[in-house]
Design a protein around this motif. Structure first.
Motif, mmCIF file in Angstrom:
data_model
loop_
_atom_site.group_PDB
_atom_site.id
_atom_site.type_symbol
_atom_site.label_atom_id
_atom_site.label_comp_id
_atom_site.label_asym_id
_atom_site.label_seq_id
_atom_site.Cartn_x
_atom_site.Cartn_y
_atom_site.Cartn_z
ATOM 1 N N TRP A 131 17.194 9.643 5.426
ATOM 2 C CA TRP A 131 15.811 9.543 4.841
ATOM 3 C C TRP A 131 15.556 7.974 4.791
ATOM 4 O O TRP A 131 16.634 7.110 4.988
ATOM 5 C CB TRP A 131 16.090 9.890 3.250
ATOM 6 N N VAL A 132 14.203 7.655 4.870
ATOM 7 C CA VAL A 132 13.890 6.390 4.752
ATOM 8 C C VAL A 132 13.633 5.895 3.424
ATOM 9 O O VAL A 132 12.740 6.731 2.783
ATOM 10 C CB VAL A 132 12.785 6.011 5.638
ATOM 11 N N VAL A 133 14.283 4.862 2.764
ATOM 12 C CA VAL A 133 13.802 4.609 1.090
ATOM 13 C C VAL A 133 12.891 3.315 1.331
ATOM 14 O O VAL A 133 12.884 2.443 2.028
ATOM 15 C CB VAL A 133 15.118 4.366 0.587
ATOM 16 N N GLY A 134 11.801 3.289 0.600
ATOM 17 C CA GLY A 134 11.023 2.284 0.566
ATOM 18 C C GLY A 134 10.164 2.346 -0.720
ATOM 19 O O GLY A 134 10.557 3.164 -1.753
ATOM 20 N N SER A 135 9.149 1.659 -0.935
ATOM 21 C CA SER A 135 8.301 1.540 -2.151
ATOM 22 C C SER A 135 7.219 2.340 -2.471
ATOM 23 O O SER A 135 6.918 2.683 -1.185
ATOM 24 C CB SER A 135 8.134 0.120 -2.544
ATOM 25 N N VAL A 136 6.697 2.676 -3.264
ATOM 26 C CA VAL A 136 5.342 3.633 -3.489
ATOM 27 C C VAL A 136 4.425 2.948 -2.699
ATOM 28 O O VAL A 136 3.579 3.371 -2.157
ATOM 29 C CB VAL A 136 5.059 3.663 -5.097
ATOM 30 N N GLU A 167 4.603 0.487 -0.117
ATOM 31 C CA GLU A 167 4.583 0.796 1.097
ATOM 32 C C GLU A 167 4.076 2.023 1.586
ATOM 33 O O GLU A 167 3.336 2.380 2.669
ATOM 34 C CB GLU A 167 5.927 0.762 1.772
ATOM 35 N N PHE A 168 4.635 3.402 1.043
ATOM 36 C CA PHE A 168 4.306 4.565 1.070
ATOM 37 C C PHE A 168 2.593 4.821 1.189
ATOM 38 O O PHE A 168 2.181 5.502 2.224
ATOM 39 C CB PHE A 168 5.086 5.438 0.116
ATOM 40 N N LEU A 169 1.899 4.323 0.127
ATOM 41 C CA LEU A 169 0.741 4.613 -0.088
ATOM 42 C C LEU A 169 -0.119 3.340 0.576
ATOM 43 O O LEU A 169 -1.270 3.501 0.564
ATOM 44 C CB LEU A 169 0.434 4.682 -1.653
ATOM 45 N N GLY A 170 0.473 2.470 1.201
ATOM 46 C CA GLY A 170 -0.274 1.595 1.853
ATOM 47 C C GLY A 170 -1.365 0.590 0.689
ATOM 48 O O GLY A 170 -2.315 0.055 1.153
ATOM 49 N N LEU A 171 -0.765 0.285 -0.643
ATOM 50 C CA LEU A 171 -1.530 -0.377 -1.559
ATOM 51 C C LEU A 171 -1.285 -1.933 -1.353
ATOM 52 O O LEU A 171 -0.633 -2.261 -0.668
ATOM 53 C CB LEU A 171 -0.818 0.272 -2.717
ATOM 54 N N SER A 172 -2.589 -2.573 -1.670
ATOM 55 C CA SER A 172 -2.442 -3.944 -1.601
ATOM 56 C C SER A 172 -1.801 -4.513 -2.686
ATOM 57 O O SER A 172 -1.451 -3.390 -3.781
ATOM 58 C CB SER A 172 -4.181 -4.172 -1.683
#
Length: 113
Positions: A14-19, A21-26
Motif C-alpha cells: 500500500w502507498v501511504v499518503g495524506s488526505v 495528497e489523495f484529494l489534490g487539495l490546495s
C-alpha cells in the motif's frame, strides 16, 4: 497513524499518503477543512461535557437531531457559521474557538490509529 501500522501497510504494497495528497487539495482547502473539523469536534466535546444529548442540543439550537449529528461529523452541508454560532450558544468564548481551530491545525485532533 502509528509507525507500526504504516510499516505493515507499506510492506503489503500500500502507498501511504495524506488526505491532502489523495484529494489534490490546495494548502488553503486543507487548512479550511481542518478548521471545520476542529470546530465540529469542539461542538461534540462541549455538548458531552454539558451532559446534553443531540436531541437536547437540537432543541436548544431550534434545529433537529440529524442536523446536530451532521454538525458533529463535519458534514460538508454544515457551514462554519452554524458551527461557530452553535458553540457560542453553548458558552464557548472566542479563545475556545481559536483553541479548537489551532488544535486541528497542529494535528491534535484525535489519538493515532
Amino acid at each position: 497513524m502509528r509507525n507500526s501500522k504504516r510499516s505493515r501497510l507499506e510492506a503489503a504494497g500500500w502507498v501511504v499518503g495524506s488526505v491532502k495528497e489523495f484529494l489534490g487539495l490546495s494548502e488553503a482547502d486543507a487548512v479550511l477543512i481542518e478548521m471545520k473539523l476542529g470546530l465540529s469536534q469542539s461542538l461534540r466535546d462541549r455538548r458531552k461535557k454539558q451532559g446534553l444529548s443531540q436531541v437536547q442540543l437540537a432543541e436548544r439550537l431550534q434545529s433537529s437531531q440529524s442536523r446536530v449529528a451532521k454538525m458533529e461529523a463535519g458534514d460538508p452541508s454544515v457551514s462554519m457559521d452554524l458551527l461557530v454560532s452553535s458553540l457560542l450558544q453553548l458558552g464557548a468564548s472566542s479563545a475556545d474557538l481559536a483553541k479548537a481551530i489551532r488544535g486541528r491545525e497542529k494535528g491534535k485532533d484525535r489519538p493515532a490509529a
